[in-house]
Design an enzyme around this catalytic site. Sequence first.
Site, PDB file in Angstrom:
ATOM      1  N   LYS A  22     -20.923  76.210  53.232  1.00 29.66           N
ATOM      2  CA  LYS A  22     -20.587  77.388  54.200  1.00 29.66           C
ATOM      3  C   LYS A  22     -19.249  77.995  53.908  1.00 29.66           C
ATOM      4  O   LYS A  22     -19.080  79.301  53.879  1.00 29.66           O
ATOM      5  CB  LYS A  22     -20.397  76.868  55.724  1.00 29.66           C
ATOM      6  CG  LYS A  22     -19.780  77.600  56.456  1.00 29.66           C
ATOM      7  CD  LYS A  22     -19.794  76.988  57.837  1.00 29.66           C
ATOM      8  CE  LYS A  22     -18.327  76.396  58.279  1.00 29.66           C
ATOM      9  NZ  LYS A  22     -17.301  76.925  58.363  1.00 29.66           N
ATOM     10  N   ASN A  23     -18.254  77.275  53.473  1.00 29.28           N
ATOM     11  CA  ASN A  23     -16.866  77.758  53.263  1.00 29.28           C
ATOM     12  C   ASN A  23     -16.990  78.541  51.824  1.00 29.28           C
ATOM     13  O   ASN A  23     -15.811  79.210  51.660  1.00 29.28           O
ATOM     14  CB  ASN A  23     -15.751  76.926  53.301  1.00 29.28           C
ATOM     15  CG  ASN A  23     -15.525  76.287  54.830  1.00 29.28           C
ATOM     16  OD1 ASN A  23     -16.133  76.973  55.717  1.00 29.28           O
ATOM     17  ND2 ASN A  23     -14.804  75.569  54.941  1.00 29.28           N
ATOM     18  N   CYS A 116      -9.207  79.608  68.575  1.00 29.14           N
ATOM     19  CA  CYS A 116     -10.592  79.168  68.536  1.00 29.14           C
ATOM     20  C   CYS A 116     -10.520  77.515  68.839  1.00 29.14           C
ATOM     21  O   CYS A 116      -9.456  77.096  69.182  1.00 29.14           O
ATOM     22  CB  CYS A 116     -11.005  79.190  66.937  1.00 29.14           C
ATOM     23  SG  CYS A 116     -10.174  77.838  65.850  1.00 29.14           S
ATOM     24  N   ARG A 121      -5.181  80.108  65.732  1.00 37.59           N
ATOM     25  CA  ARG A 121      -5.679  80.602  64.410  1.00 37.59           C
ATOM     26  C   ARG A 121      -5.225  82.049  63.813  1.00 37.59           C
ATOM     27  O   ARG A 121      -5.686  82.962  64.033  1.00 37.59           O
ATOM     28  CB  ARG A 121      -7.113  80.414  64.333  1.00 37.59           C
ATOM     29  CG  ARG A 121      -7.979  80.415  62.959  1.00 37.59           C
ATOM     30  CD  ARG A 121      -8.044  78.860  62.716  1.00 37.59           C
ATOM     31  NE  ARG A 121      -8.963  78.670  61.703  1.00 37.59           N
ATOM     32  CZ  ARG A 121     -10.144  78.181  61.729  1.00 37.59           C
ATOM     33  NH1 ARG A 121     -10.809  77.798  62.738  1.00 37.59           N
ATOM     34  NH2 ARG A 121     -10.522  77.856  60.430  1.00 37.59           N
ATOM     35  N   ASP A 305     -11.493  69.177  57.333  1.00 39.16           N
ATOM     36  CA  ASP A 305     -12.805  69.115  58.010  1.00 39.16           C
ATOM     37  C   ASP A 305     -13.809  67.782  57.911  1.00 39.16           C
ATOM     38  O   ASP A 305     -14.847  67.820  58.522  1.00 39.16           O
ATOM     39  CB  ASP A 305     -13.569  70.203  57.042  1.00 39.16           C
ATOM     40  CG  ASP A 305     -13.186  71.675  57.356  1.00 39.16           C
ATOM     41  OD1 ASP A 305     -12.512  71.714  58.444  1.00 39.16           O
ATOM     42  OD2 ASP A 305     -13.515  72.247  56.612  1.00 39.16           O
ATOM     43  N   ARG A 397     -23.418  75.822  62.997  1.00 39.33           N
ATOM     44  CA  ARG A 397     -22.520  76.718  62.214  1.00 39.33           C
ATOM     45  C   ARG A 397     -22.409  76.434  60.934  1.00 39.33           C
ATOM     46  O   ARG A 397     -22.175  77.174  59.882  1.00 39.33           O
ATOM     47  CB  ARG A 397     -21.242  76.817  62.893  1.00 39.33           C
ATOM     48  CG  ARG A 397     -21.228  77.726  64.294  1.00 39.33           C
ATOM     49  CD  ARG A 397     -19.600  77.970  64.686  1.00 39.33           C
ATOM     50  NE  ARG A 397     -18.891  78.191  63.581  1.00 39.33           N
ATOM     51  CZ  ARG A 397     -17.667  77.543  63.388  1.00 39.33           C
ATOM     52  NH1 ARG A 397     -17.104  76.718  64.207  1.00 39.33           N
ATOM     53  NH2 ARG A 397     -17.037  78.016  62.211  1.00 39.33           N
TER      54      ARG A 397
END
Length: 416
Positions: A22-23, A116, A121, A305, A397
């Site tokens: 994803k990143n 968020c 953020r 993460d 997500r």
Amino acid sequence: MSQIIIQGGRRLEGTLTVQGAKNSVLPVLAATIIHPGRTVLHGCPRLSDVEASIRILRHLGCRADWEGEDLVVDAAHLNRWDVPDDLMREMRSSVIFLGAILARLGWADLSYPGGCELGPRPIDLHLSALRRLGVCVRETGGNLSCEAGRMAGREIALSLPSVGATENAILAACGAEGETLIINAAREPEIMDLQRFLRAIGCQVKGAGSSTVCILGRQRTHDAEFTVMPDRIVAATYLSAAAAAGGEVELQRVDYRHLSTVTAALHEAGCQITGGRDTVSLRSDGRLRSVRAVRTAPYPGFPTDAQAILMAALLKSQGATVFVETIFENRYRHVDELRRMGADISIADRVAVVTGVSSLFGAPVRATDLRGGAALMVAALTAQGETRISDVHHILRGYEDPVRDLRTLGAEARWE
Ligand code: UD1
């Protein structure tokens, strides 16, 4: 919205291919607009954040369509430079489109991404990097209006190695005249992947993966095909799951080197781990020990993460483990949910202490954020009885289909 139901107590066995990162894919999707032509992305994960990026690309006038497993973007007809508020709110990291739109057009209008679920953020580092390149940024009532005219390459020193600010600076610098040097750049593997993509379309970028990235802007670009790197946090999730539940799993399409801090912790906890060329195998008897303090840090440190995910794996370990979250202010929101399952965790500011308990119990719990939600799945695998996880949109997500993947590894999981 559906819930994920997990029946705990099964060992995990089997082989799983890890999805694309994803990143990596989010900044790469933003970067596709630098080239006024066609790019084909292989290994692009089907995530809600990817769908949000597709909506932004289409809003900007690009074509972005799935063709089988590939995502094909054609940015030849890009004709807008704004990202409206509703699309910005869908995904905080849409701010990464700022540098790319500026590189292509020289001006951009975005709404401010705001806070968020992980706490505030800020994007001050993104904006000061862009200002260094000659971008005039006006902030009015939650709106960012940026005008660059012709950007000029400069030295940009980041006061901390922000991943997003590094990516935004690299993207904008691709449209700046001459050479840009980014000092104290983030060194995450996803930034190397962005460099790999930019080179594939003809940009000149070098140094990603080190703390100095050099970009020679305004190069002629061309069509390209690109394969997204594997997701190291998804890999860390399923390794942690197997560590906690016990069993023997092999993950395919992983880069073992990117997982070293996570695998070191799991090894210390008592697992046997072997890395191959693009595989990693883990064997665990499910009886884990506590590990030395886990302090999150920018890459190559322990990833923030993976903090919640490792914490969930150690809930039944022997002894106590200290976690120190240094990156985000509000990253222990999963703790209350884990406590509902019987976990013993105390928190003081940025420090959490997990003391292993003999049993966890299935409970109705709520995913509070993406990785916090993944942590609930890991904990549920080791709990007695059934865990119902709600608010799973957070999980989707970043995980293509967690139920499919857990079932592939033999877990008893289903959608409801
Ligand atoms: C990226 C990742 C996210 C990961 C994080 C840290 C993506 C899409 N997201 O987020 O999954 O958790 O890196 O590894 O790649 N900061 C500022 N000012 C700024 C920018 C950041 O103060 O202008 C601070 C943040 O508040 C945070 C720290 O810097 O405390 C790190 O944030 P950053 O590296 O920018 O994370 P993201 O790029 O948002």
